[in-house]
Design a protein around this motif. Structure first.
Motif, PDB file in Angstrom:
ATOM      1  N   THR A  42       0.749  -1.360  -0.064  1.00  0.00           N
ATOM      2  CA  THR A  42      -0.044  -0.125   0.058  1.00  0.00           C
ATOM      3  C   THR A  42       0.800   1.089   0.033  1.00  0.00           C
ATOM      4  OG1 THR A  42      -0.055   0.051   2.387  1.00  0.00           O
ATOM      5  CG2 THR A  42      -2.126  -1.011   0.981  1.00  0.00           C
ATOM      6  N   PRO A  43       2.068   1.219   0.319  1.00  0.00           N
ATOM      7  CA  PRO A  43       2.886   2.520   0.335  1.00  0.00           C
ATOM      8  C   PRO A  43       2.935   3.092  -1.026  1.00  0.00           C
ATOM      9  CG  PRO A  43       3.897   1.080   1.932  1.00  0.00           C
ATOM     10  CD  PRO A  43       2.882   0.300   1.038  1.00  0.00           C
ATOM     11  N   MET A  44       2.977   4.514  -0.974  1.00  0.00           N
ATOM     12  CA  MET A  44       3.043   5.128  -2.208  1.00  0.00           C
ATOM     13  C   MET A  44       4.464   5.220  -2.655  1.00  0.00           C
ATOM     14  SD  MET A  44      -0.129   6.602  -2.273  1.00  0.00           S
ATOM     15  CE  MET A  44      -0.214   8.007  -3.266  1.00  0.00           C
ATOM     16  N   GLN A  45       4.616   5.800  -3.791  1.00  0.00           N
ATOM     17  CA  GLN A  45       5.916   5.811  -4.662  1.00  0.00           C
ATOM     18  C   GLN A  45       6.830   6.703  -3.985  1.00  0.00           C
ATOM     19  OE1 GLN A  45       5.074   6.703  -8.822  1.00  0.00           O
ATOM     20  NE2 GLN A  45       5.288   4.664  -9.445  1.00  0.00           N
ATOM     21  N   ASP A  46       6.394   7.539  -3.232  1.00  0.00           N
ATOM     22  CA  ASP A  46       7.172   8.700  -2.605  1.00  0.00           C
ATOM     23  C   ASP A  46       8.012   8.127  -1.329  1.00  0.00           C
ATOM     24  OD1 ASP A  46       4.835   8.847  -1.042  1.00  0.00           O
ATOM     25  OD2 ASP A  46       4.872  11.113  -1.511  1.00  0.00           O
ATOM     26  N   GLY A  47       7.386   6.789  -0.768  1.00  0.00           N
ATOM     27  CA  GLY A  47       7.729   6.160   0.310  1.00  0.00           C
ATOM     28  C   GLY A  47       6.958   6.548   1.639  1.00  0.00           C
ATOM     29  N   THR A  48       5.928   7.173   1.285  1.00  0.00           N
ATOM     30  CA  THR A  48       4.889   7.405   2.306  1.00  0.00           C
ATOM     31  C   THR A  48       3.835   6.415   2.291  1.00  0.00           C
ATOM     32  OG1 THR A  48       3.513   9.042   0.998  1.00  0.00           O
ATOM     33  CG2 THR A  48       5.515  10.145   2.245  1.00  0.00           C
ATOM     34  N   GLU A  49       3.144   6.117   3.562  1.00  0.00           N
ATOM     35  CA  GLU A  49       1.926   4.964   3.703  1.00  0.00           C
ATOM     36  C   GLU A  49       0.696   5.796   2.891  1.00  0.00           C
ATOM     37  OE1 GLU A  49       0.475   2.419   3.095  1.00  0.00           O
ATOM     38  OE2 GLU A  49       1.209   1.482   4.819  1.00  0.00           O
TER      39      GLU A  49
END
Length: 656
Positions: A42-49
């Protein structure tokens, strides 16, 4: 002194032991139930959840679990060579991680960040570095022709700096504890294990040297976070393959980890070489890794956590034995996030069982590289969008077919407040899905059908069995919505002798039993293989005939490991590249790939050639009532249980 209703429930609850408060280091958990770490994608490409990931974890905290251990977060993208995780090497991910922690804390649960320095030789070559890293020049798991690059001592020291940064990330974000991923043959395990560690420097050779990488990791984290934040260590105590680490080999390791300052040990079994123990399918049964606890308890005094397809009953048994302090539930928490709360409130019958099927959780990750879901719980990772809300305009819903798709449609429509009636021409709930669930490894399917029956009863859904509906029935005309979930029918090819009295369809075989000792199963897909295994477990001599080059091609790859091993252990003969050309009273005549013909003797022949949609009734209903008709599951397209349940869920959710 007065007691509340909840306190009285607790006192009368046979599972009360599981709801005792318990410490890990200086951290107190409200109960002994822990959600096992599982990647979500589920985390985003920018490394945030993502919001989907946060809502997923929050729903499980709301359900009453004592602590959530999130799936492994990698130190950095270079060493990870795995799926998307939070960027613990970058402070930009801290704010969203804080949101995650605080939404979990809202419900009284603790949250632990599991962190890994990487997959090492288990890494996929097309992610991260082109050549995977390892403790030594080991062959890559996914491509043995590719030799991994051994980490230099300078790189190990850099990794320790990364550990310090990741630990501070977890502390700043608000995590309550950190778990070191030293499990499953990943990078730390590759240093710990002689089969993968061939180094001759200070990180290889002796037991102490092989453990140095792990011990330095513990020390680095402790220095970064201070004395109060608990550190857990996840480790497989029994690799279960030749040359891997045994339980006896692992005991000095866990003693050393305790001395190094680890506050608790998360213990089980398996490695990538025995991947079915990492994601145990139904073939391995309940509590399949609880056995590692007894010996471990003799060697350490810190708390022990154990996972491996537990049920409430096996969890209670393990805790009562004194060999374990916390029991971990992974896929069960995916299947039913309210599982702890229901157990605490003495509502055991309301717990939706995990099927251990691996299809929509790890299966989605392996096959589709997308976020997890669940065969029996379509709301997983969609909690924000798939909330079931009561309607102010109840409608009359008719469901034709009481297989898993029809049952789910009826349940969800009733939860929304609609008036629901179910019709099925058979004597029992479950459809074909229920009929074929006779083997010991299909107990959880039987449990799911029972669960549906309990839920529909509590929701006042009217269920009419032994009732066949035709297209001209006034019931359909009177309905506001019609859900057709009539399933599929067996595909039977035109083979001479196929109509003989000693030839059974696979569904009839499960429903009525199988006579004789020599059994030939025609068709080596999942249905045929499961049937063969069940009969072999009964002591019968079983042969599978499969036209393709391998059996169980439609079985999820991890499940297939267990299935094929058990077929071999039970002496089931597999005849692949073999076409059934005729059947007579002596057996089955097959034609092999080279054109030779052979007779396979049989007392009973079972046909398992697959299924096809039963389209006559659905097509007739759609023709007459198209606007208000939805066709569900196998009646539309033959697939697995997940498709039936999910389409049933969607059909009910679509009612305005």
């Amino acid at each position: 002194m007065t007691t509340t209703v909840l306190e009285r429930v607790k006192m009368e609850n046979q599972y009360a032991k599981l709801f005792e408060a318990m410490k890990i280091g200086k951290m107190t958990l409200k109960n002994r139930l822990v959600m096992a770490p599982m990647g979500t994608f589920t985390p985003m490409q920018d490394g945030t959840e993502s919001e989907e990931g946060i809502a997923y974890y929050e729903e499980r905290a709301r359900g009453g679990i004592g602590m959530i251990i999130i799936g492994a977060q990698f130190l950095n993208e270079k060493t990870a060579q795995g799926g998307p995780t939070m960027s613990v090497d970058n402070n930009r991910a801290i704010p969203k991680a804080t949101v995650l922690c605080e939404r979990v804390h809202r419900w009284g649960a603790k949250i632990c960040a599991q962190i890994s320095p990487g997959t090492g030789r288990n890494g996929m070559p097309d992610i991260g570095e082109r050549v995977p890293i390892s403790s030594s020049e080991n062959p890559s798991f996914y491509n043995p022709e590719m030799i991994c690059r051994a980490l230099s001592t300078e790189e190990i020291k850099d990794i320790m700096k990364d550990w310090a940064q990741a630990a501070l990330f977890a502390k700043k974000a608000g995590f309550d504890a950190i778990e070191i991923h030293g499990h499953a043959g990943y990078l730390i395990d590759q240093f710990l294990s002689p089969i993968w560690n061939k180094r001759t420097d200070e990180y290889g050779g002796s037991f102490e040297n092989r453990a140095r990488f792990a011990v330095e990791t513990v020390q680095t984290i402790r220095e970064a976070v201070g004395p109060d934040m608990p550190i857990l260590f996840r480790i497989s105590l029994d690799h279960r393959f030749e040359g891997g680490r045994t339980i006896e080999d692992s005991m000095p390791l866990i003693e050393l980890l305790e001395k190094a300052g680890v506050d608790a040990l998360d213990i089980d079994a398996g490695a990538y070489e025995t991947m079915d123990f990492i994601f145990p399918p139904s073939y391995l049964g309940d509590a399949c890794m609880g056995y590692v606890c007894e010996e471990a308890r003799k060697h350490v005094s810190i708390p022990l956590l154990n996972a491996g397809s537990h049920t409430p009953e096996t969890a209670l048994q393990l805790v009562n034995s004194g060999n374990c302090d916390f029991v971990m539930f992974g896929r069960q928490m995916i299947a039913d996030p309210e599982f702890p709360k229901k157990l605490m409130e003495n509502r055991r019958e309301d717990i939706r069982p995990c099927l251990l099927c691996n299809e929509e959780c790890i299966g989605r990750v392996f096959n589709r590289t997308t976020q997890i879901s669940c065969t029996v719980n379509p709301q997983v990772c969609m909690e924000k969008y798939f909330q079931i809300e009561k309607t102010s305009s109840p409608q009359n819903i008719v469901v034709i077919g009481a297989g898993p798709g029809g049952l789910e449609a009826a349940r969800v429509a009733a939860l929304k407040g609609h008036h629901v009636t179910v019709y099925d021409k058979s004597e029992t709930l479950g459809g074909t899905f229920g009929v074929i669930a006779t083997g010991p490894f299909k107990k959880r399917i039987r449990d799911l059908i029972t669960w549906y029956g309990v839920q529909l009863s509590k929701l006042n859904v009217q269920v009419n069995l032994n009732t066949e509906i035709n297209v001209d029935d006034p019931i359909l005309e009177a309905a506001d919505k019609i859900f057709v979930a009539t399933g599929a029918v067996p595909f039977v090819p035109n083979i001479p002798g196929i109509e003989s009295s000693h030839v059974l369809g696979v569904v009839d075989a499960h429903q009525n039993g199988v006579e004789g000792e020599k059994i030939v199963v025609c068709g080596g897909g999942m249905s045929g293989c499961d049937t063969a295994l069940e009969l072999a477990l009964e002591g019968k001599q079983v042969t599978i005939v499969e036209m393709l080059s391998e059996c169980a091609r439609d079985v999820m790859v991890i499940n297939k490991i267990s299935l094929m091993r058990q077929l071999a252990e039970n002496n089931v003969t597999l005849l692949t590249d073999s076409k059934v050309v005729s059947v007579d009273e002596t057996g089955v005549t097959i034609e092999k790939k080279d054109g030779t013909v052979e007779l396979v003797p049989a007392d009973t022949v079972i046909t398992a050639f697959g299924q096809k949609p039963s389209t006559d009734f659905p097509d007739a209903v759609r023709k007459q009532y198209n606007i208000k008709t939805t066709v569900i599951g196998d009646a539309e397209k033959v697939s697995k249980a997940a498709n039936a349940i999910h389409t049933g869920f969607y059909a009910a959710m679509a009612i305005e």
